[in-house]
Motif scaffolding. Sequence first.
Motif, PDB file in Angstrom:
ATOM      1  N   PRO A 214       0.811  -1.227   0.000  1.00  0.00           N
ATOM      2  CA  PRO A 214       0.000   0.000   0.000  1.00  0.00           C
ATOM      3  C   PRO A 214       0.844   1.276   0.000  1.00  0.00           C
ATOM      4  CG  PRO A 214      -0.831  -1.580   1.615  1.00  0.00           C
ATOM      5  CD  PRO A 214       0.489  -2.111   1.137  1.00  0.00           C
ATOM      6  N   VAL A 215       0.170   2.363  -0.359  1.00  0.00           N
ATOM      7  CA  VAL A 215       0.799   3.694  -0.367  1.00  0.00           C
ATOM      8  C   VAL A 215       1.339   4.032   1.018  1.00  0.00           C
ATOM      9  CG1 VAL A 215       0.320   6.163  -0.594  1.00  0.00           C
ATOM     10  CG2 VAL A 215      -0.654   4.542  -2.244  1.00  0.00           C
ATOM     11  N   LEU A 216       2.531   4.620   1.062  1.00  0.00           N
ATOM     12  CA  LEU A 216       3.112   5.052   2.336  1.00  0.00           C
ATOM     13  C   LEU A 216       2.410   6.323   2.790  1.00  0.00           C
ATOM     14  CD1 LEU A 216       5.381   3.148   1.168  1.00  0.00           C
ATOM     15  CD2 LEU A 216       7.015   4.620   2.344  1.00  0.00           C
ATOM     16  N   ASP A 217       1.849   6.296   3.975  1.00  0.00           N
ATOM     17  CA  ASP A 217       1.200   7.490   4.490  1.00  0.00           C
ATOM     18  C   ASP A 217       2.218   8.367   5.212  1.00  0.00           C
ATOM     19  OD1 ASP A 217       1.505   5.556   6.481  1.00  0.00           O
ATOM     20  OD2 ASP A 217      -0.026   6.487   7.741  1.00  0.00           O
ATOM     21  N   ASN A 218       1.964   9.693   5.182  1.00  0.00           N
ATOM     22  CA  ASN A 218       2.831  10.669   5.842  1.00  0.00           C
ATOM     23  C   ASN A 218       4.294  10.468   5.443  1.00  0.00           C
ATOM     24  OD1 ASN A 218       3.475  12.835   7.555  1.00  0.00           O
ATOM     25  ND2 ASN A 218       3.944  11.459   9.259  1.00  0.00           N
ATOM     26  N   PHE A 219       4.504  10.375   4.129  1.00  0.00           N
ATOM     27  CA  PHE A 219       5.858  10.164   3.621  1.00  0.00           C
ATOM     28  C   PHE A 219       6.097  11.053   2.410  1.00  0.00           C
ATOM     29  CE2 PHE A 219       9.058   8.102   1.014  1.00  0.00           C
ATOM     30  CZ  PHE A 219      10.041   7.817   1.937  1.00  0.00           C
ATOM     31  N   PRO A 220       7.201  11.841   2.430  1.00  0.00           N
ATOM     32  CA  PRO A 220       8.150  11.963   3.538  1.00  0.00           C
ATOM     33  C   PRO A 220       7.603  12.860   4.653  1.00  0.00           C
ATOM     34  CG  PRO A 220       8.798  13.399   1.737  1.00  0.00           C
ATOM     35  CD  PRO A 220       7.607  12.613   1.238  1.00  0.00           C
ATOM     36  N   SER A 221       8.177  12.676   5.834  1.00  0.00           N
ATOM     37  CA  SER A 221       7.799  13.496   6.979  1.00  0.00           C
ATOM     38  C   SER A 221       8.845  14.601   7.126  1.00  0.00           C
ATOM     39  CB  SER A 221       7.738  12.634   8.244  1.00  0.00           C
ATOM     40  OG  SER A 221       9.044  12.181   8.590  1.00  0.00           O
ATOM     41  N   GLU A 222       8.883  15.223   8.289  1.00  0.00           N
ATOM     42  CA  GLU A 222       9.893  16.258   8.525  1.00  0.00           C
ATOM     43  C   GLU A 222      11.171  15.665   9.119  1.00  0.00           C
ATOM     44  OE1 GLU A 222       8.098  19.269  10.899  1.00  0.00           O
ATOM     45  OE2 GLU A 222       6.665  19.872   9.346  1.00  0.00           O
ATOM     46  N   ASP A 223      11.200  14.364   9.334  1.00  0.00           N
ATOM     47  CA  ASP A 223      12.351  13.694   9.937  1.00  0.00           C
ATOM     48  C   ASP A 223      13.023  12.807   8.883  1.00  0.00           C
ATOM     49  OD1 ASP A 223      14.140  12.068  11.349  1.00  0.00           O
ATOM     50  OD2 ASP A 223      12.846  11.941  13.120  1.00  0.00           O
ATOM     51  N   GLU A 224      14.103  13.308   8.287  1.00  0.00           N
ATOM     52  CA  GLU A 224      14.755  12.582   7.189  1.00  0.00           C
ATOM     53  C   GLU A 224      15.337  11.252   7.638  1.00  0.00           C
ATOM     54  OE1 GLU A 224      17.588  15.326   5.517  1.00  0.00           O
ATOM     55  OE2 GLU A 224      16.093  16.085   4.070  1.00  0.00           O
ATOM     56  N   LEU A 225      15.925  11.212   8.832  1.00  0.00           N
ATOM     57  CA  LEU A 225      16.498   9.962   9.322  1.00  0.00           C
ATOM     58  C   LEU A 225      15.405   8.913   9.523  1.00  0.00           C
ATOM     59  CD1 LEU A 225      18.832   8.257  10.304  1.00  0.00           C
ATOM     60  CD2 LEU A 225      18.590   9.298  12.571  1.00  0.00           C
ATOM     61  N   ALA A 226      14.296   9.323  10.070  1.00  0.00           N
ATOM     62  CA  ALA A 226      13.177   8.384  10.262  1.00  0.00           C
ATOM     63  C   ALA A 226      12.647   7.903   8.912  1.00  0.00           C
ATOM     64  CB  ALA A 226      12.062   9.055  11.062  1.00  0.00           C
ATOM     65  N   ASP A 227      12.637   8.790   7.936  1.00  0.00           N
ATOM     66  CA  ASP A 227      12.120   8.428   6.616  1.00  0.00           C
ATOM     67  C   ASP A 227      13.014   7.409   5.910  1.00  0.00           C
ATOM     68  OD1 ASP A 227       9.897  10.046   6.837  1.00  0.00           O
ATOM     69  OD2 ASP A 227      10.841  11.758   5.848  1.00  0.00           O
ATOM     70  N   VAL A 228      14.337   7.643   5.911  1.00  0.00           N
ATOM     71  CA  VAL A 228      15.214   6.688   5.218  1.00  0.00           C
ATOM     72  C   VAL A 228      15.302   5.372   5.994  1.00  0.00           C
ATOM     73  CG1 VAL A 228      16.535   8.471   4.015  1.00  0.00           C
ATOM     74  CG2 VAL A 228      17.349   7.640   6.238  1.00  0.00           C
ATOM     75  N   THR A 229      15.137   5.450   7.317  1.00  0.00           N
ATOM     76  CA  THR A 229      15.065   4.217   8.117  1.00  0.00           C
ATOM     77  C   THR A 229      13.836   3.419   7.711  1.00  0.00           C
ATOM     78  OG1 THR A 229      16.210   5.265   9.988  1.00  0.00           O
ATOM     79  CG2 THR A 229      14.895   3.286  10.458  1.00  0.00           C
TER      80      THR A 229
END
Length: 266
Positions: A214-229
């Motif tokens: 499914p589609v990633l929700d709230n992506f990207p967020s304001e936290d780049e490290l959390a997003d690439v993780t």
Amino acid sequence: MLGRLVHRFAKKRRKIAEVNIALCFPDMPQTEQRALVKQNMENTGIAIFESGMAWWWPKWRVEKHYGGIEGYHHIENCIKNGKGVLMLVPHMMHLEMAGRVMALSNKGVGFYRPHNNPLMEHIITKGRLEYNEFLVGKRDVKGLLKALAKQRLCYYLPDQDYGRKRSEFAPFFAVKEACTTKGTLLFAASKKCETLSFASHRDEDGKYHIEIFPVLDNFPSEDELADVTRVNKLMENSILKAPEQYMWLHRRFKTQPDPNAKSYYK
């Protein structure tokens, strides 16, 4: 058999796979690690033929190896809503055939590194156009953004080490700080696309199976490290469908947090 020759004589590549697997699965018994490396080398040999299959086989022959696409409606919903699709895909050995199988439903747009040899570039490009509408070179960021704006299905492979520039050090399997590209976030930030992920594997009967998530929700967020993780975790989940079919031959951890650290692949 070709892969077994790679295992025996391509010692440098075998060493890279051994190091990668040991780092990613430290709790795996060494006997299982060695078995996984051998299976991975065998799949390396198979992959050489899979490229030819993807580039030159007629459609009817590809259809005989079609194992099904689960979750294709996620792509359809994005396009129906006027959005392009940024599809996150790991470097599986059979990726060329997976792309050809996907093209039975929808031709995509490949984002790739052009080959330095003009002859090889011609062969590869001609082959990949069997299952892609067109190809976009890795430096042509605007080209991929335009394709997404035109509601195209665009493939992006975020799982390798592309160097320190525009990267974060994020967990990847058991490695706590793996150099991970932030390019994913640049494209995903476009309001004209949705981001999905993709898993594929070849079964024992030689059929290729694809799963769309499914589609990633709230992506990207304001936290780049959390997003690439989060991206790395998606890639892990896809790889674990068939870890022996993943490209462990790539020096995934060549870029270290300490720029002065010595290479551990030697």
